[in-house]
Design an enzyme around this catalytic site. Structure first.
Site, PDB file in Angstrom:
ATOM      1  N   TYR A  89      54.391  55.494  39.279  1.00 48.50           N
ATOM      2  CA  TYR A  89      53.923  55.641  40.582  1.00 48.50           C
ATOM      3  C   TYR A  89      54.161  54.742  41.855  1.00 48.50           C
ATOM      4  CZ  TYR A  89      50.875  51.942  38.777  1.00 48.50           C
ATOM      5  OH  TYR A  89      50.777  50.781  38.470  1.00 48.50           O
ATOM      6  N   GLY A  90      54.971  53.834  41.276  1.00 45.63           N
ATOM      7  CA  GLY A  90      55.245  52.719  42.380  1.00 45.63           C
ATOM      8  C   GLY A  90      57.056  52.441  42.395  1.00 45.63           C
ATOM      9  N   GLU A 141      56.893  45.506  32.968  1.00 46.85           N
ATOM     10  CA  GLU A 141      55.539  45.451  33.580  1.00 46.85           C
ATOM     11  C   GLU A 141      54.629  44.596  32.986  1.00 46.85           C
ATOM     12  OE1 GLU A 141      55.036  47.358  36.159  1.00 46.85           O
ATOM     13  OE2 GLU A 141      56.213  49.461  36.045  1.00 46.85           O
TER      14      GLU A 141
END
Length: 177
Positions: A28-29, A104
């Site tokens: 989503y980023g 991440e």
């Protein structure tokens, strides 16, 4: 006997290769197409395999904020708050999954969490799915955030180049502490 030796030779040449495990990931980023870290999903980076499957949005709402001195998009693990998040679905192999976990900062900065997503479109031939259908995928969300982030603007679709005016700072350009 001759047929037996031929069969033994053929059997010795066959090597079992286990099937490659593929996992669905919802991004989503900065890993989406057109965003600063998308290049990390490409095969020539040596991070593993990532196959674009389509666009989707989370079934539950989440707070998606841009925070910190590097203007990083954070999806706060607070299902039922915020917006249904728009993103992209990828099938990734174990190498890419390991790379993404490290990229991440999983499990300290982000946690890989299984969520329900609703498909908007699907691009994988031979594995047809209908728009509006639901599926499960992993996404990276965080439980490690400052309480003040809950007062930030919540976004449903992250764009590093959006009109929010918060310039994302690439990893390579960040100060080393």
């Amino acid at each position: 006997m001759r047929g037996f030796r031929g069969a033994a030779l053929l059997t010795s040449l066959l090597i079992y290769v286990p099937p490659v495990q593929m996992t669905y990931i919802f991004v989503y980023g900065t890993l989406k197409k057109g965003q600063p870290n998308y290049f990390r999903m490409l095969p020539d980076q040596g991070n593993g395999k990532a196959e674009f499957c389509g666009h989707a949005r989370t079934v539950d709402g989440y707070p998606l904020v841009i925070a910190g001195k590097y203007n990083i998009p954070y999806l706060l693990n607070r299902p039922g708050e915020g917006h249904r998040i728009q993103g992209e679905v990828y099938r990734v192999d174990d190498n890419m999954l390991s790379f993404l976990d490290a990229f991440e900062g999983c499990p300290t900065m982000y946690q890989r969490t299984s969520v329900q997503i609703e498909l908007e479109d699907w691009k994988v031939e031979g594995r047809e799915r209908s728009p509006g259908s639901m599926m499960e995928a992993f996404l990276y969300s965080t439980t490690s955030y400052q309480p003040a982030w809950l007062k930030h603007n919540f976004y449903e679709n992250y764009d590093a180049y959006g009109d929010h005016g918060l310039v994302y700072i690439d990893r390579e350009d960040r100060e080393i502490h």
